[in-house]
Motif scaffolding. Structure first.
Motif, PDB file in Angstrom:
ATOM      1  N   LEU A 193     -17.094   4.125  31.725  1.00 11.99           N
ATOM      2  CA  LEU A 193     -18.487   4.348  31.379  1.00 11.99           C
ATOM      3  C   LEU A 193     -19.257   4.783  32.613  1.00 11.99           C
ATOM      4  CD1 LEU A 193     -19.077   1.200  29.149  1.00 11.99           C
ATOM      5  CD2 LEU A 193     -19.301   3.577  28.366  1.00 11.99           C
ATOM      6  N   LYS A 194     -20.110   5.785  32.444  1.00 15.64           N
ATOM      7  CA  LYS A 194     -20.891   6.262  33.587  1.00 15.64           C
ATOM      8  C   LYS A 194     -21.837   5.179  34.109  1.00 15.64           C
ATOM      9  CE  LYS A 194     -20.674  11.174  32.405  1.00 15.64           C
ATOM     10  NZ  LYS A 194     -21.431  12.377  31.978  1.00 15.64           N
ATOM     11  N   THR A 195     -22.311   4.311  33.227  1.00 16.80           N
ATOM     12  CA  THR A 195     -23.169   3.221  33.683  1.00 16.80           C
ATOM     13  C   THR A 195     -22.434   2.327  34.671  1.00 16.80           C
ATOM     14  OG1 THR A 195     -22.527   2.048  31.661  1.00 16.80           O
ATOM     15  CG2 THR A 195     -24.697   3.115  31.673  1.00 16.80           C
ATOM     16  N   ASN A 196     -21.166   2.054  34.402  1.00 20.78           N
ATOM     17  CA  ASN A 196     -20.387   1.189  35.306  1.00 20.78           C
ATOM     18  C   ASN A 196     -20.030   1.908  36.604  1.00 20.78           C
ATOM     19  OD1 ASN A 196     -20.535  -0.742  33.338  1.00 20.78           O
ATOM     20  ND2 ASN A 196     -18.440  -0.503  32.626  1.00 20.78           N
ATOM     21  N   ILE A 197     -19.744   3.199  36.506  1.00 19.94           N
ATOM     22  CA  ILE A 197     -19.429   3.978  37.701  1.00 19.94           C
ATOM     23  C   ILE A 197     -20.612   3.981  38.655  1.00 19.94           C
ATOM     24  CG2 ILE A 197     -19.001   6.316  38.557  1.00 19.94           C
ATOM     25  CD1 ILE A 197     -17.372   6.813  35.991  1.00 19.94           C
ATOM     26  N   VAL A 198     -21.792   4.258  38.125  1.00 21.01           N
ATOM     27  CA  VAL A 198     -22.986   4.344  38.969  1.00 21.01           C
ATOM     28  C   VAL A 198     -23.387   2.961  39.472  1.00 21.01           C
ATOM     29  CG1 VAL A 198     -25.413   5.047  39.059  1.00 21.01           C
ATOM     30  CG2 VAL A 198     -23.743   6.444  37.824  1.00 21.01           C
ATOM     31  N   ARG A 199     -23.231   1.942  38.646  1.00 19.83           N
ATOM     32  CA  ARG A 199     -23.489   0.571  39.106  1.00 19.83           C
ATOM     33  C   ARG A 199     -22.648   0.261  40.340  1.00 19.83           C
ATOM     34  NH1 ARG A 199     -20.537  -3.396  35.507  1.00 19.83           N
ATOM     35  NH2 ARG A 199     -18.871  -2.424  36.736  1.00 19.83           N
ATOM     36  N   ASP A 200     -21.352   0.574  40.282  1.00 15.24           N
ATOM     37  CA  ASP A 200     -20.470   0.279  41.404  1.00 15.24           C
ATOM     38  C   ASP A 200     -20.834   1.110  42.629  1.00 15.24           C
ATOM     39  OD1 ASP A 200     -19.235  -1.435  39.699  1.00 15.24           O
ATOM     40  OD2 ASP A 200     -17.339  -0.334  39.562  1.00 15.24           O
ATOM     41  N   ALA A 201     -21.247   2.351  42.418  1.00 22.15           N
ATOM     42  CA  ALA A 201     -21.638   3.209  43.542  1.00 22.15           C
ATOM     43  C   ALA A 201     -22.885   2.658  44.227  1.00 22.15           C
ATOM     44  CB  ALA A 201     -21.878   4.632  43.049  1.00 22.15           C
ATOM     45  N   ILE A 202     -23.821   2.143  43.449  1.00 20.09           N
ATOM     46  CA  ILE A 202     -25.028   1.530  44.019  1.00 20.09           C
ATOM     47  C   ILE A 202     -24.659   0.286  44.820  1.00 20.09           C
ATOM     48  CG2 ILE A 202     -27.158   0.271  43.437  1.00 20.09           C
ATOM     49  CD1 ILE A 202     -27.481   2.177  41.063  1.00 20.09           C
ATOM     50  N   LEU A 203     -23.813  -0.555  44.243  1.00 25.70           N
ATOM     51  CA  LEU A 203     -23.430  -1.798  44.920  1.00 25.70           C
ATOM     52  C   LEU A 203     -22.633  -1.541  46.198  1.00 25.70           C
ATOM     53  CD1 LEU A 203     -22.489  -4.007  41.838  1.00 25.70           C
ATOM     54  CD2 LEU A 203     -24.484  -4.267  43.333  1.00 25.70           C
ATOM     55  N   SER A 204     -21.942  -0.420  46.267  1.00 21.63           N
ATOM     56  CA  SER A 204     -21.210  -0.101  47.494  1.00 21.63           C
ATOM     57  C   SER A 204     -22.167   0.260  48.623  1.00 21.63           C
ATOM     58  CB  SER A 204     -20.230   1.055  47.254  1.00 21.63           C
ATOM     59  OG  SER A 204     -20.914   2.279  47.070  1.00 21.63           O
ATOM     60  N   LYS A 205     -23.388   0.679  48.272  1.00 18.26           N
ATOM     61  CA  LYS A 205     -24.420   0.956  49.276  1.00 18.26           C
ATOM     62  C   LYS A 205     -25.311  -0.259  49.515  1.00 18.26           C
ATOM     63  CE  LYS A 205     -23.314   5.199  50.061  1.00 18.26           C
ATOM     64  NZ  LYS A 205     -22.802   5.605  51.393  1.00 18.26           N
ATOM     65  N   ASN A 206     -25.580  -1.009  48.454  1.00 20.68           N
ATOM     66  CA  ASN A 206     -26.432  -2.195  48.560  1.00 20.68           C
ATOM     67  C   ASN A 206     -25.886  -3.292  47.659  1.00 20.68           C
ATOM     68  OD1 ASN A 206     -28.387  -4.138  48.695  1.00 20.68           O
ATOM     69  ND2 ASN A 206     -30.043  -2.890  47.883  1.00 20.68           N
ATOM     70  N   PRO A 207     -25.030  -4.172  48.188  1.00 20.65           N
ATOM     71  CA  PRO A 207     -24.420  -5.214  47.356  1.00 20.65           C
ATOM     72  C   PRO A 207     -25.419  -6.226  46.826  1.00 20.65           C
ATOM     73  CG  PRO A 207     -23.900  -5.567  49.666  1.00 20.65           C
ATOM     74  CD  PRO A 207     -24.564  -4.226  49.584  1.00 20.65           C
TER      75      PRO A 207
END
Length: 413
Positions: A193-207
């Protein structure tokens, strides 16, 4: 000469362990093979980790003897018989005179020199941005992003880099092969899911970011999207259908929110960004304007058929010919402008350098041309525009326009 290994610990997890009554904790470390880099976790990470996993033991000892020689201490642990043979990394902590002493070693190479580094808490993540933006203020701001394709996904990550603290992500699609050339994700995430992909990308920059995901079609869940618009500070519409944009526009007007609508036009020959302010012209006002007569990109055959952009009776060959996309680099200027306007809006009322743009970025509508073709065929070349009598490619142009007296949305509110 022996190679120095680096071990990264997450400061907030370590502090939690130090403050607990536990004297040991089994965790996991992920190794970047051949690079001498480990990342160790006491808790399973929020996002899919990178590297190869090895078992990791965290110890909190009470004496210098155990700190220097922890093996006998480890032998007394309940899991020693099953855990010890599998351990890839041991981290030993000892608080002496209020100071934390720490060391790490790999049981199979105990003499290996390992240097411990921290992944800091959130107060240190964006210190270099202070002054340019008010990091503390952005950490408290919330953004709703609807549509997580080549536009919305990149915008979300850039806002995370800037320190925005709260995200609501909406998109019901999964990553498909044709998305890869322009999306932030790679082939290893196909089907997600794109929502999960982008969530993980955000958390990799700001956990520490607060993220809610909604893998829904907003046209079928209008009550949910209305609530999300009413609760957020800023709405970013990066969808690929007129109906979804009209729906978002109506809720933006209803709740007096600020909204940003970004899009690319045919084969990303150019693009534009509309900013809707409370009391100003809205998306419906602009839709009938001369400034908005370019055809939008058709980037997804399945979605184009579902929404009627490509009629159902069109042959597969003709339908594929109608799907026209530009390069990722053609989308980037549009995404960048959306991000800049978003940070400008989220920084309002604070004292920082980004607000100096308030005097320049005061237009309702912004246009950009990548190439002199089709709608922009008569625009001047970037390097040859005598007297600046024509608009030029590769440059932004701002337009102010008035509310339409015939706009039904503006009349309703």
């Amino acid at each position: 000469m022996e190679t120095l290994l680096y071990l990264y610990l997450y400061q907030y997890q370590l502090q939690k362990f130090i403050n607990s009554s536990d004297y040991y904790h089994l965790g996991v470390a992920y190794e970047w093979k051949g690079e001498g880099i480990y990342h160790a976790y006491l808790e399973y990470p929020q996002i899919a980790p990178s590297g190869y996993a090895v078992s990791c033991l965290f110890l909190k000892v009470q004496s210098e003897t155990d700190f220097d020689n922890p093996e006998s201490f480890i032998q007394k642990l309940p899991e020693s018989s099953t855990v010890l043979p599998k351990l890839g990394m041991v981290i030993v902590l000892f608080i002496e005179d209020g100071q934390l002493r720490k060391r790490a070693y790999a049981p199979y190479t105990p003499s290996q020199n390992i240097r411990i580094e921290y992944v800091p808490d959130k107060s240190h993540l964006y210190t270099r941005s202070k002054g340019l933006i008010e990091v503390g203020a952005l950490e408290q701001r919330s953004v709703l992003i609807v549509g997580l394709g080549s536009g919305g996904a990149s915008i979300a990550v850039e806002l995370a880099k800037a320190g925005v603290g709260s995200f609501s992500l909406v998109d019901f699609d999964r990553l498909e092969l044709h998305n890869i050339s322009r999306h932030i994700a790679g082939v290893n995430e196909l089907g997600r899911l794109k929502t999960n992909i982008v969530r993980d990308a955000i958390l990799s920059k700001n956990p520490y970011a607060r993220i809610n995901t909604y893998p829904i079609d907003i046209m079928e869940n209008t009550d949910i999207i209305e609530r999300l618009v009413s609760e957020t500070d800023l709405v970013i519409a990066a969808t690929d259908s007129l109906s979804s944009r009209y729906l978002l526009n109506s809720f933006i007007i209803k709740y007096g929110k600020t909204g940003l609508f970004g899009r690319a036009v045919t084969r990303a020959e150019g693009g534009d960004v509309l900013r809707v302010h409370p009391g100003g012209p809205c998306y419906a006002c602009l839709k009938g304007s001369q400034w908005y007569n370019q055809e939008e990109e058709i980037t997804d055959l399945r979605r184009a058929r579902e929404t009627g952009v490509i009629p159902a009776y069109t042959s597969e060959e003709d339908a594929n010919a109608m799907v026209q996309v530009g390069l990722s680099t053609d989308i980037a200027p549009i995404n960048t402008m959306v991000v800049k306007l978003a940070i400008q809006e989220l920084s309002r009322g604070t004292e920082c350098l980004i607000t100096t743009l308030d005097q320049e970025l005061d237009y309702d509508f912004y246009m950009w041309a990548n190439r002199r073709e089709l709608h922009f065929a008569n625009w001047a070349p970037f390097n040859n525009n005598p007297g600046r009598k024509k608009p030029t490619i590769l440059q932004w142009y701002g337009v102010k326009f008035s509310k339409s007296c015939d706009c039904r949305e503006c009349k309703n509110y």
